[in-house]
Enzyme design. Structure first.
Site, PDB file in Angstrom:
ATOM      1  N   HIS A 213       0.816  -1.212   0.000  1.00 32.27           N
ATOM      2  CA  HIS A 213       0.000   0.000   0.000  1.00 32.27           C
ATOM      3  C   HIS A 213       0.852   1.265   0.000  1.00 32.27           C
ATOM      4  O   HIS A 213       0.534   2.240  -0.682  1.00 32.27           O
ATOM      5  CB  HIS A 213      -0.947   0.015   1.203  1.00 32.27           C
ATOM      6  CG  HIS A 213      -1.780   1.237   1.247  1.00 32.27           C
ATOM      7  ND1 HIS A 213      -2.803   1.456   0.351  1.00 32.27           N
ATOM      8  CD2 HIS A 213      -1.693   2.348   2.002  1.00 32.27           C
ATOM      9  CE1 HIS A 213      -3.330   2.648   0.590  1.00 32.27           C
ATOM     10  NE2 HIS A 213      -2.677   3.203   1.581  1.00 32.27           N
ATOM     11  N   ARG A 320     -11.273   3.774  -4.950  1.00 36.41           N
ATOM     12  CA  ARG A 320     -11.086   2.865  -3.813  1.00 36.41           C
ATOM     13  C   ARG A 320     -11.857   3.400  -2.608  1.00 36.41           C
ATOM     14  O   ARG A 320     -11.338   4.178  -1.814  1.00 36.41           O
ATOM     15  CB  ARG A 320      -9.597   2.736  -3.480  1.00 36.41           C
ATOM     16  CG  ARG A 320      -8.756   2.119  -4.588  1.00 36.41           C
ATOM     17  CD  ARG A 320      -7.307   1.972  -4.109  1.00 36.41           C
ATOM     18  NE  ARG A 320      -6.484   1.256  -5.071  1.00 36.41           N
ATOM     19  CZ  ARG A 320      -5.634   1.817  -5.916  1.00 36.41           C
ATOM     20  NH1 ARG A 320      -5.523   3.149  -5.932  1.00 36.41           N
ATOM     21  NH2 ARG A 320      -4.922   1.092  -6.747  1.00 36.41           N
ATOM     22  N   GLU A 460      -9.245 -10.837  -9.764  1.00 32.53           N
ATOM     23  CA  GLU A 460      -7.976 -10.723  -9.036  1.00 32.53           C
ATOM     24  C   GLU A 460      -7.582 -12.003  -8.316  1.00 32.53           C
ATOM     25  O   GLU A 460      -6.580 -12.029  -7.595  1.00 32.53           O
ATOM     26  CB  GLU A 460      -8.027  -9.544  -8.049  1.00 32.53           C
ATOM     27  CG  GLU A 460      -9.277  -9.493  -7.195  1.00 32.53           C
ATOM     28  CD  GLU A 460      -9.430  -8.160  -6.472  1.00 32.53           C
ATOM     29  OE1 GLU A 460      -8.437  -7.436  -6.335  1.00 32.53           O
ATOM     30  OE2 GLU A 460     -10.551  -7.858  -6.047  1.00 32.53           O
ATOM     31  N   ASP A 484      -3.299  -8.116  -6.973  1.00 33.35           N
ATOM     32  CA  ASP A 484      -3.731  -9.321  -6.275  1.00 33.35           C
ATOM     33  C   ASP A 484      -3.688 -10.549  -7.176  1.00 33.35           C
ATOM     34  O   ASP A 484      -3.434 -11.657  -6.697  1.00 33.35           O
ATOM     35  CB  ASP A 484      -5.142  -9.131  -5.715  1.00 33.35           C
ATOM     36  CG  ASP A 484      -5.129  -8.485  -4.331  1.00 33.35           C
ATOM     37  OD1 ASP A 484      -4.130  -8.660  -3.612  1.00 33.35           O
ATOM     38  OD2 ASP A 484      -6.105  -7.807  -3.980  1.00 33.35           O
ATOM     39  N   CYS A 531      -6.770  -2.360 -13.939  1.00 35.07           N
ATOM     40  CA  CYS A 531      -6.653  -1.228 -13.009  1.00 35.07           C
ATOM     41  C   CYS A 531      -5.563  -1.443 -11.968  1.00 35.07           C
ATOM     42  O   CYS A 531      -5.439  -0.661 -11.028  1.00 35.07           O
ATOM     43  CB  CYS A 531      -7.988  -0.963 -12.311  1.00 35.07           C
ATOM     44  SG  CYS A 531      -8.624  -2.359 -11.377  1.00 35.07           S
TER      45      CYS A 531
END
Length: 610
Positions: A213, A320, A460, A484, A531
């Site tokens: 992140h 998000r 994902e 992911d 994305c």
């Protein structure tokens, strides 16, 4: 006058090595976010909050002093004398000006919130203990840590502090003219949300991978970052001069004048290159052979929509929404609050589409709720495989319908698409669509306006890619979350630097799943977008175009560089090379095949590395 640091002796310049996750060069003084066994929030406060934060510190100190005095008074007669002496040591440390007095200085001079200030001063004092020659004195560091933990817990029990920094408050407002870089063991997503509004020139963390992140947010801020630099937060000291080389993954501490001048030159060159690219922001993304390509933006907060529009995005491919749920002290956003946020983003995009992903909580993005189910999840052995994304939403049906209603209501103000994360089972699809139908019914009964909203699935996990034909019977579009997808395909924790070298988007299994998904969706007339981070990586642009992708969603800062690659791409040329790339049996051969097919890419990468 700067806050006292662990040592004032000038050290020789040295380098640390990590993973380059956001390109460019940053030069500045280090601001440390110290690690602690007690989680604390880190944010800047306004001048009007300084006295209140000092009062919180003072009240906590008094509460801990009462605690320790009571413990000492109530010791049974048979208790060893050493125990009473230990409590005396803790009381002495508690009232030592080197701890509480200097902590107040962090609050006054740097405008840290009280918890951050206390953690920062603990870091300074802990290093002083480490440098002591006397073994007995070195061991007193553990006592200091225990005292600080008591103080932090007392603050948590005391009057709640506002988690929102004063509007417009930035790091540089209290640090003089010197630029600043952030150094931490790791940075929690909630802290990143606050730091995103501050003026840090770059990030360095001990842990993390290329799609952790921290790395993603650094790229979204378009600032240099190096993660996985191991002991950086222990070796670098407060106010050290630091150079972050986001291209090579190098951190230079206390650089010499010659090294500083070299990196300042590279900084200027990088800024000129970005300025040239920015001129493309309003140029339509069309390949040399006339194929139109959609370049969308990933955003995290409503205000990011303005940045996306300015960068030339033709819509938002990924909003998000989980960032609306973070850093709230355990309180979830209401339906109306979410509606206002979604509507703000939709209106800012001026009629362009906005794809809102339902909350993707879990793994590296927890929220601080304290129900029994969340506590169990927090201590799960592997959060990435636990109760996250759509699984968490379906386990909280009231919260989920509330979010769906807010998103539907925002659709009355522009084109909105709904995206469901981490779908793997048809049962999840059915439950999600039932929740959506119920949300629509509730809005109709309440007389709330909404319009048709397309519903898409995030691809994902490998199961979703393999189940694509069945999923496409229920969804209007799909978006591929490559971060992911790579993680789950290769069984790699993408936030763990110990296995970061195994996280490889060039792996043949990853490329074939991507190709299968893009080809499968287009074959039945359903739109497909990538994305994840691969969408904003120029090394993959031509390959994804050759596979058939026509919709990319990325951080706004990456749009111009990807557009440049699109404008130079000739898909007729690529038709002869895609099969060769997908047929490679190892990542090195796949990457080499792409570089062979794109000579300009190879030359540019060589230039960047030099």
């Amino acid at each position: 006058m700067r806050v006292a640091r662990a040592a004032s002796i000038k050290r020789m310049s040295f380098q640390l090595f990590g993973l380059p996750v956001s390109r460019g060069f940053a030069i500045g003084r280090a601001v440390l976010v110290a690690s602690s066994r007690v989680d604390v929030a880190h944010y800047f406060i306004g001048p009007d909050r300084v006295d209140a934060e000092i009062d919180r510190l003072r009240s906590s100190r008094d509460a801990v002093a009462d605690e320790l005095s009571t413990l000492q008074r109530d010791l049974p007669p048979e208790a060893p004398a050493e125990l009473s002496a230990l409590l005396d040591v803790h009381l002495m440390l508690l009232h030592d000006e080197a701890l509480t007095g200097a902590t107040k200085q962090w609050i006054r001079e740097r405008h840290y919130n009280a918890e951050w200030a206390l953690s920062a001063q603990l870091e300074v004092l802990a290093r002083q203990f480490d440098e002591m020659e006397d073994e007995y004195l070195r061991e007193r560091k553990a006592d200091l840590e225990q005292v600080v933990e008591r103080l932090l817990r007392a603050m948590a029990r005391g009057p709640a502090a506002s988690y929102a920094p004063a509007p417009g408050v930035k790091a540089r407002d209290f640090a003089g003219e010197d630029p600043l870089v952030l150094v931490a063991s790791d940075i929690a997503p909630a802290d990143m949300l606050q730091f995103k509004r501050s003026v840090f020139m770059g990030f360095v963390t001990d842990v993390g991978g290329k799609t952790s992140h921290t790395a993603i947010v650094a790229r979204s801020m378009d600032i240099p970052a190096v993660v996985g630099a191991r002991e950086a937060s222990r070796i670098i000291r407060q106010d050290d001069w630091v150079v972050i080389d986001g291209d090579a993954g190098i951190v230079v501490v206390d650089p010499s004048p010659i090294i500083l001048e070299e990196y300042r030159f590279r900084q200027r060159q990088s800024e000129l290159s970005r300025e040239r690219l920015s001129r493309l922001r309003h140029t339509p993304a069309v390949t040399l052979d006339g194929e139109r390509v959609e370049l969308l933006a990933n955003i995290e907060m409503p205000g990011d929509a303005v940045t996306a529009l300015e960068a030339g995005a033709v819509g938002v491919g990924l909003f998000r929404s989980e960032f609306l749920f973070m850093n709230r002290g355990g309180e979830l956003p209401s339906e109306d609050e979410q509606f206002e946020a979604y509507r703000s983003a939709v209106q800012a995009m001026k009629g362009l589409p906005v794809t809102i992903r339902t909350v993707d909580i879990g793994a590296d993005k927890p929220i601080d709720r304290m129900s029994a189910s969340e506590l169990r999840h927090e201590h799960a052995l592997n959060p990435a495989l636990g109760l996250r994304a759509i699984r968490w939403s379906l386990s909280e049906p009231g919260m989920f319908r509330q979010q769906l209603r807010a998103i539907l209501r925002a659709s009355a103000y522009g084109k909105v698409r709904l995206l469901i994360p981490m779908v793997a089972h048809l049962s999840e699809v059915r439950l999600t669509l039932e929740a959506l139908a119920r949300a629509k019914q509730q809005l109709n009964e309440a007389g709330r306006a909404f319009t048709h909203v397309e519903v898409g699935a995030m691809i994902e996990v490998p199961a979703a890619a393999l189940m694509l034909p069945a999923f496409l019977r229920h969804f209007d579009f799909v978006s591929i979350g490559t971060n992911d997808l790579i993680q789950y395909t290769l069984a790699i924790d993408r936030a763990d630097e110990a296995v970061a070298h195994l996280y490889d988007p060039w792996h043949p299994a990853v490329l074939r799943l991507l190709s299968q998904t893009i080809t499968g969706a287009r074959a039945v007339g359903k739109s497909v977008c990538v994305c994840g981070e691969m969408a904003g990586d120029p090394m993959f642009t031509e390959l994804l175009l050759g596979i058939g992708l026509r919709s990319f969603s990325m951080h706004p800062s990456q749009i111009s560089s990807i557009k440049q690659r699109v404008l130079r791409a000739d898909l007729r040329h690529w038709a002869a090379h895609v099969e060769h790339v997908l047929g490679a049996d190892d990542p090195e051969r796949a990457c080499a095949a792409v570089q062979f097919a794109t000579p300009t890419l190879s030359r540019e990468l060589t230039g960047l590395q030099g």
